[in-house]
Design an enzyme around this catalytic site. Sequence first.
Site, short mmCIF file in Angstrom:
data_model
loop_
_atom_site.label_atom_id
_atom_site.label_comp_id
_atom_site.label_asym_id
_atom_site.label_seq_id
_atom_site.Cartn_x
_atom_site.Cartn_y
_atom_site.Cartn_z
N HIS A 1 0.87 -1.17 0.00
CA HIS A 1 0.00 0.00 0.00
C HIS A 1 0.91 1.23 0.00
CE1 HIS A 1 -2.86 2.88 1.81
NE2 HIS A 1 -3.82 2.04 1.49
N ASP B 1 3.03 -4.78 8.01
CA ASP B 1 1.82 -3.99 7.83
C ASP B 1 0.65 -4.97 7.97
OD1 ASP B 1 -0.42 -2.70 6.97
OD2 ASP B 1 0.47 -1.86 5.15
N GLN C 1 -4.54 -5.38 6.93
CA GLN C 1 -5.54 -6.33 6.39
C GLN C 1 -5.44 -7.69 7.06
OE1 GLN C 1 -7.89 -5.40 4.42
NE2 GLN C 1 -7.11 -3.45 3.66
N LYS D 1 -10.55 -0.81 10.53
CA LYS D 1 -10.72 -1.96 9.63
C LYS D 1 -11.14 -3.21 10.39
CE LYS D 1 -7.30 -0.36 6.26
NZ LYS D 1 -8.08 0.09 5.12
N CYS E 1 -4.69 2.48 -3.63
CA CYS E 1 -3.44 3.00 -3.04
C CYS E 1 -2.27 2.06 -3.33
CB CYS E 1 -3.58 3.23 -1.54
SG CYS E 1 -4.74 4.52 -1.13
N1 PLP Z 1 -1.82 -0.86 4.60
C1 PLP Z 1 -2.75 -1.62 4.04
C2 PLP Z 1 -2.39 -3.02 3.62
C3 PLP Z 1 -4.04 -1.14 3.87
O1 PLP Z 1 -4.97 -1.91 3.31
C4 PLP Z 1 -4.34 0.17 4.29
C5 PLP Z 1 -5.67 0.73 4.08
O2 PLP Z 1 -6.39 0.35 3.18
C6 PLP Z 1 -3.34 0.92 4.89
C7 PLP Z 1 -2.08 0.38 5.02
C8 PLP Z 1 -3.59 2.32 5.37
O3 PLP Z 1 -4.53 2.32 6.40
P1 PLP Z 1 -5.04 3.69 6.99
O4 PLP Z 1 -5.67 4.43 5.85
O5 PLP Z 1 -6.02 3.30 8.04
O6 PLP Z 1 -3.87 4.41 7.50
#
Ligand code: PLP
Length: 413
Positions: free
Chosen positions: A122, A199, A202, A225, A365
């Site tokens: 992401h 990270d 998900q 999430k 993203c």
């Molecule tokens: N990393 C992953 C794998 C994500 O799916 C997301 C959000 O979709 C993020 C990071 C970023 O999350 P946030 O927007 O809550 O900071």
Amino acid sequence: MLDVRRIREDFPILSRTVHGKPLVYLDNAATTQKPRQVVAALAEFYERHNANVHRGVHTLSDEATALMDAARRKTAEFLHAPKPETVVFTRNTTESINLVAHSWGRKFVSAGDEILLTEMEHHSNLVPWQMLAKEKGARLRFIPVTEDGRLDLAAAPGLITAKTKLVAFTAASNALGTLNPVPGLIALAKSRGARTLVDAAQWTPHYPTDVASWDCDFLVFSAHKMMGPTGLGVLYAKEELLEAMDPFLGGGDMIERVSWEGFTPNVVPYKFEAGTPNIAAAAAFSAALDYLSRAGFAALHEHEAALTKRALEIFAEFPAATVYGPKEPGARGGIVSFNIEGVHPHDVGTAFDLEGVAVRAGHHCCQPLMGRLKVGGTARASFYLYNTMNEVEALGGALAKTAAFFKRPAGVK
Ligand code: PLP
């Protein structure tokens, strides 16, 4: 087995309609809906306990502080973290990663060092490292993604060199649904002396997380999430790293003493929590964690796997639809990313919305990954514990209708 009918009663939003159709909410990878229990915890905080934390010497402030402390303890238990102090509250996953890039990266990454990421990150786990690499003259390298949307694990060992300071990777891809071999990647990084950042944005909503047995250095995720409120993120880090890192933001709460000349930072984790934290969200996140633990990850996983399997069967019946990511259901979580031939993903999203089916459309993203897949974007359906088999059939209905609507007459390109 999950009692989905009973669970849905806790989510009033799921009984609303959109464009006159029952809402089918399949955008859970972006954010999940919140059960009554979480909304009630938010309301209860503001109606009964609202005050600022730490600074007060009055009852409400003590109550607010106790709620925040309880949320930290519960989060640490959820992660199997050794101590509540290893849990830092942030605004979201993005801020957690920026914190690490700033406070750890600026101190421990130098010119010529390497940071290993993957091609399925992401932007949150890419851009902060790009910023750091630019500032420090460090180099980013990437574990490639294979044609079927997995990490090319055979390439990984060759990409970790003596210069690799950090291996930062997503546990589960938000764009493809791919589940990555977290313990294996951590073990590989450790065997070469590199730090690790997982990270788990998900991952934590769907699978048990054990930072102690994984032995990762950093792990990040967002409350929103996993049925928690927006505005609350988590950074888990090993205590010795938090101790060694400099503060991120400066201001109230993150200091022990301040003079005109300078400041002494507060103890961990407060050193990284400048300003008034999101106390209400932390209190409500406790309720979300309770909700998840009552549901149970085993039942949750079984349910999501069944929904995903059926969705993949439905998509397989449509030659005009391409599904991205691993083909075997076991290699992916509850995310189905797809395109319909000749139809822009945004048009797919709009057409599905007219059927009441909420899916996400775009680059998720993950622009470089989309480039790797040679698409501008995809549409994405993502499941959670309150989704039903009927909703998967509704997804199929929207797919059939959209594919038929956009079908070009024979011979027309
Ligand atoms: N990393 C992953 C794998 C994500 O799916 C997301 C959000 O979709 C993020 C990071 C970023 O999350 P946030 O927007 O809550 O900071």
